[in-house]
Write a protein that holds these residues in place. Structure first.
Motif, PDB file in Angstrom:
ATOM      1  N   MET A 138      40.626  49.170 -18.184  1.00  0.00           N
ATOM      2  CA  MET A 138      41.270  47.829 -18.555  1.00  0.00           C
ATOM      3  C   MET A 138      40.270  46.558 -18.949  1.00  0.00           C
ATOM      4  O   MET A 138      39.285  46.538 -18.172  1.00  0.00           O
ATOM      5  CB  MET A 138      42.420  47.454 -17.529  1.00  0.00           C
ATOM      6  N   PRO A 139      40.720  45.617 -19.472  1.00  0.00           N
ATOM      7  CA  PRO A 139      39.711  44.236 -19.634  1.00  0.00           C
ATOM      8  C   PRO A 139      39.322  43.725 -18.488  1.00  0.00           C
ATOM      9  O   PRO A 139      40.321  43.768 -17.623  1.00  0.00           O
ATOM     10  CB  PRO A 139      40.573  43.476 -20.934  1.00  0.00           C
ATOM     11  N   ALA A 140      38.427  42.888 -18.545  1.00  0.00           N
ATOM     12  CA  ALA A 140      38.043  42.229 -17.180  1.00  0.00           C
ATOM     13  C   ALA A 140      39.235  41.401 -16.834  1.00  0.00           C
ATOM     14  O   ALA A 140      39.306  40.789 -15.603  1.00  0.00           O
ATOM     15  CB  ALA A 140      36.708  41.513 -17.426  1.00  0.00           C
ATOM     16  N   GLY A 141      39.907  40.679 -17.704  1.00  0.00           N
ATOM     17  CA  GLY A 141      40.898  39.830 -17.243  1.00  0.00           C
ATOM     18  C   GLY A 141      42.325  40.341 -16.988  1.00  0.00           C
ATOM     19  O   GLY A 141      43.276  40.032 -17.104  1.00  0.00           O
ATOM     20  N   ALA A 142      42.156  41.767 -17.003  1.00  0.00           N
ATOM     21  CA  ALA A 142      43.578  42.594 -16.516  1.00  0.00           C
ATOM     22  C   ALA A 142      43.952  42.267 -15.255  1.00  0.00           C
ATOM     23  O   ALA A 142      43.407  42.237 -14.220  1.00  0.00           O
ATOM     24  CB  ALA A 142      43.681  43.826 -16.971  1.00  0.00           C
ATOM     25  N   VAL A 143      45.234  41.739 -14.871  1.00  0.00           N
ATOM     26  CA  VAL A 143      45.668  41.316 -13.655  1.00  0.00           C
ATOM     27  C   VAL A 143      47.134  41.917 -13.307  1.00  0.00           C
ATOM     28  O   VAL A 143      47.961  42.362 -14.424  1.00  0.00           O
ATOM     29  CB  VAL A 143      45.804  39.832 -13.390  1.00  0.00           C
ATOM     30  N   LEU A 144      47.351  42.134 -12.157  1.00  0.00           N
ATOM     31  CA  LEU A 144      48.764  42.530 -11.678  1.00  0.00           C
ATOM     32  C   LEU A 144      49.301  41.143 -11.373  1.00  0.00           C
ATOM     33  O   LEU A 144      48.898  40.447 -10.328  1.00  0.00           O
ATOM     34  CB  LEU A 144      48.875  43.484 -10.429  1.00  0.00           C
ATOM     35  N   VAL A 145      50.264  40.553 -11.835  1.00  0.00           N
ATOM     36  CA  VAL A 145      50.830  39.519 -11.672  1.00  0.00           C
ATOM     37  C   VAL A 145      52.119  39.649 -10.750  1.00  0.00           C
ATOM     38  O   VAL A 145      53.107  40.453 -11.072  1.00  0.00           O
ATOM     39  CB  VAL A 145      51.523  38.541 -12.866  1.00  0.00           C
ATOM     40  N   TYR A 146      52.322  39.066  -9.699  1.00  0.00           N
ATOM     41  CA  TYR A 146      53.343  39.229  -8.567  1.00  0.00           C
ATOM     42  C   TYR A 146      54.666  38.622  -9.568  1.00  0.00           C
ATOM     43  O   TYR A 146      54.932  37.658 -10.153  1.00  0.00           O
ATOM     44  CB  TYR A 146      53.378  38.294  -7.427  1.00  0.00           C
ATOM     45  N   THR A 147      55.764  39.450  -9.491  1.00  0.00           N
ATOM     46  CA  THR A 147      57.109  39.239 -10.030  1.00  0.00           C
ATOM     47  C   THR A 147      57.633  38.054  -9.387  1.00  0.00           C
ATOM     48  O   THR A 147      57.521  37.522  -8.263  1.00  0.00           O
ATOM     49  CB  THR A 147      57.981  40.147  -9.703  1.00  0.00           C
ATOM     50  N   PRO A 148      58.530  37.052 -10.034  1.00  0.00           N
ATOM     51  CA  PRO A 148      59.012  35.661  -9.585  1.00  0.00           C
ATOM     52  C   PRO A 148      60.056  36.211  -8.512  1.00  0.00           C
ATOM     53  O   PRO A 148      60.951  36.946  -8.943  1.00  0.00           O
ATOM     54  CB  PRO A 148      59.264  35.091 -11.006  1.00  0.00           C
ATOM     55  N   LYS A 149      60.107  35.311  -7.637  1.00  0.00           N
ATOM     56  CA  LYS A 149      61.189  35.336  -6.510  1.00  0.00           C
ATOM     57  C   LYS A 149      62.191  34.034  -6.807  1.00  0.00           C
ATOM     58  O   LYS A 149      63.313  34.316  -6.060  1.00  0.00           O
ATOM     59  CB  LYS A 149      60.560  35.180  -5.218  1.00  0.00           C
ATOM     60  N   ASN A 150      61.736  33.127  -7.614  1.00  0.00           N
ATOM     61  CA  ASN A 150      62.583  31.954  -7.686  1.00  0.00           C
ATOM     62  C   ASN A 150      62.286  31.341  -9.007  1.00  0.00           C
ATOM     63  O   ASN A 150      61.571  31.672  -9.635  1.00  0.00           O
ATOM     64  CB  ASN A 150      62.745  31.014  -6.401  1.00  0.00           C
ATOM     65  N   ARG A 151      62.832  30.187  -9.332  1.00  0.00           N
ATOM     66  CA  ARG A 151      62.753  29.418 -10.422  1.00  0.00           C
ATOM     67  C   ARG A 151      61.378  28.814 -10.919  1.00  0.00           C
ATOM     68  O   ARG A 151      60.772  28.871 -11.735  1.00  0.00           O
ATOM     69  CB  ARG A 151      64.084  28.318 -10.577  1.00  0.00           C
ATOM     70  N   GLU A 152      60.815  28.286  -9.670  1.00  0.00           N
ATOM     71  CA  GLU A 152      59.418  27.929  -9.714  1.00  0.00           C
ATOM     72  C   GLU A 152      58.485  28.793  -9.837  1.00  0.00           C
ATOM     73  O   GLU A 152      57.850  28.443 -10.798  1.00  0.00           O
ATOM     74  CB  GLU A 152      59.113  27.047  -8.286  1.00  0.00           C
ATOM     75  N   GLU A 153      58.606  30.092  -9.418  1.00  0.00           N
ATOM     76  CA  GLU A 153      57.607  31.248  -9.573  1.00  0.00           C
ATOM     77  C   GLU A 153      58.005  31.607 -11.067  1.00  0.00           C
ATOM     78  O   GLU A 153      56.860  32.122 -11.854  1.00  0.00           O
ATOM     79  CB  GLU A 153      57.991  32.253  -8.796  1.00  0.00           C
ATOM     80  N   LEU A 154      59.083  31.480 -11.503  1.00  0.00           N
ATOM     81  CA  LEU A 154      59.415  31.866 -12.858  1.00  0.00           C
ATOM     82  C   LEU A 154      58.729  30.897 -13.969  1.00  0.00           C
ATOM     83  O   LEU A 154      58.268  31.721 -14.949  1.00  0.00           O
ATOM     84  CB  LEU A 154      60.999  31.914 -13.295  1.00  0.00           C
ATOM     85  N   ALA A 155      58.599  29.722 -13.616  1.00  0.00           N
ATOM     86  CA  ALA A 155      57.855  28.696 -14.391  1.00  0.00           C
ATOM     87  C   ALA A 155      56.477  29.193 -14.622  1.00  0.00           C
ATOM     88  O   ALA A 155      55.854  29.164 -15.639  1.00  0.00           O
ATOM     89  CB  ALA A 155      58.003  27.337 -14.075  1.00  0.00           C
ATOM     90  N   VAL A 156      55.922  29.635 -13.335  1.00  0.00           N
ATOM     91  CA  VAL A 156      54.475  29.948 -13.376  1.00  0.00           C
ATOM     92  C   VAL A 156      54.361  31.138 -14.356  1.00  0.00           C
ATOM     93  O   VAL A 156      53.177  31.470 -15.011  1.00  0.00           O
ATOM     94  CB  VAL A 156      53.819  30.358 -12.085  1.00  0.00           C
ATOM     95  N   CYS A 157      55.174  32.227 -14.011  1.00  0.00           N
ATOM     96  CA  CYS A 157      55.174  33.233 -14.769  1.00  0.00           C
ATOM     97  C   CYS A 157      55.131  33.276 -16.297  1.00  0.00           C
ATOM     98  O   CYS A 157      54.379  33.816 -17.144  1.00  0.00           O
ATOM     99  CB  CYS A 157      55.889  34.344 -14.154  1.00  0.00           C
ATOM    100  N   TYR A 158      55.995  32.352 -16.697  1.00  0.00           N
ATOM    101  CA  TYR A 158      56.283  32.113 -18.113  1.00  0.00           C
ATOM    102  C   TYR A 158      54.761  31.456 -18.578  1.00  0.00           C
ATOM    103  O   TYR A 158      54.310  31.794 -19.531  1.00  0.00           O
ATOM    104  CB  TYR A 158      56.888  30.944 -18.500  1.00  0.00           C
ATOM    105  N   SER A 159      54.271  30.567 -17.836  1.00  0.00           N
ATOM    106  CA  SER A 159      52.737  30.003 -18.289  1.00  0.00           C
ATOM    107  C   SER A 159      51.785  31.250 -18.490  1.00  0.00           C
ATOM    108  O   SER A 159      50.954  31.187 -19.374  1.00  0.00           O
ATOM    109  CB  SER A 159      52.570  28.813 -17.276  1.00  0.00           C
ATOM    110  N   LEU A 160      51.837  31.941 -17.242  1.00  0.00           N
ATOM    111  CA  LEU A 160      50.654  33.016 -17.537  1.00  0.00           C
ATOM    112  C   LEU A 160      50.942  34.027 -18.944  1.00  0.00           C
ATOM    113  O   LEU A 160      49.861  34.407 -19.470  1.00  0.00           O
ATOM    114  CB  LEU A 160      50.770  33.943 -16.448  1.00  0.00           C
ATOM    115  N   PHE A 161      52.256  34.534 -18.913  1.00  0.00           N
ATOM    116  CA  PHE A 161      52.590  35.099 -20.110  1.00  0.00           C
ATOM    117  C   PHE A 161      52.269  34.411 -21.438  1.00  0.00           C
ATOM    118  O   PHE A 161      51.698  34.956 -22.509  1.00  0.00           O
ATOM    119  CB  PHE A 161      54.196  35.734 -20.132  1.00  0.00           C
TER     120      PHE A 161
END
Length: 175
Positions: A138-161
């Motif tokens: 996999m490429p060097a930037g491949a990561v496992l991102v932790y799934t969101p538990k709440n709305r604040e974490e969801l906002a960070v996941c949107y940003s990473l996507f």
């Protein structure tokens, strides 16, 4: 709306995005994962509605090509770009045209991020390096991102996507 002009369809989504080095520090302990060829998150998933909302919205972004479950394992969502939209940078993809993958059975998110974005996501507690990147599978930037538990974490996941999308899509870069 984030800095890419991508707005999720869901009205419940908290608007905002983060520059890679401005990601907030994730609260709480990192979820447990199984590290191996199938690198999966084992706990700390939160309500599945957040992951579903994230996936449903990302699949509506421009130039996304969704592979229906009939052509892939039923609990795996491969998020790919249309061929005409893919950048020429192979490090932006987990596999051909695929910049993200979501497992629903064992809720887990994989993203191909720019290396600096992956660094900050890991450092701030939102992700960990994907096991297979150390083998060049996999490429060097491949990561496992932790799934969101709440709305604040969801906002960070949107940003990473959005970071992964911007990295992979030549139209998002204005090419």
């Amino acid at each position: 709306m984030n800095n890419l002009g991508i707005m999720p369809k869901s009205k419940k989504r908290v608007a905002g995005s983060f520059a890679s080095n401005a990601l907030p520090v994730r609260k709480g302990a990192r979820p447990k994962t199984i590290i191996g060829p199938l690198h999966i998150q084992c706990n700390g998933h939160g309500d599945p509605k957040y992951l579903k909302q994230l996936v449903d919205d990302v699949l509506t972004w421009p130039h996304i090509e969704y592979t229906p479950p009939m052509a892939s394992p039923p609990d795996t969502i491969f998020i790919r770009l249309e061929e005409a939209a893919t950048s020429s940078d192979s490090s932006a993809f987990i596999s051909a045209r695929e910049f993200a993958r979501v497992l629903l059975g064992a809720p887990t998110i994989y993203l191909a991020l720019p290396l600096v974005s992956a660094h900050w996501a890991i450092l701030r507690g939102w992700a960990e390096p994907h096991y297979l990147r150390s083998f060049g599978l996999m490429p060097a930037g491949a990561v496992l991102v932790y799934t969101p538990k709440n709305r604040e974490e969801l906002a960070v996941c949107y940003s990473l996507f959005a970071e992964a999308y911007y990295f992979a899509c030549k139209f998002a870069k204005g090419q």
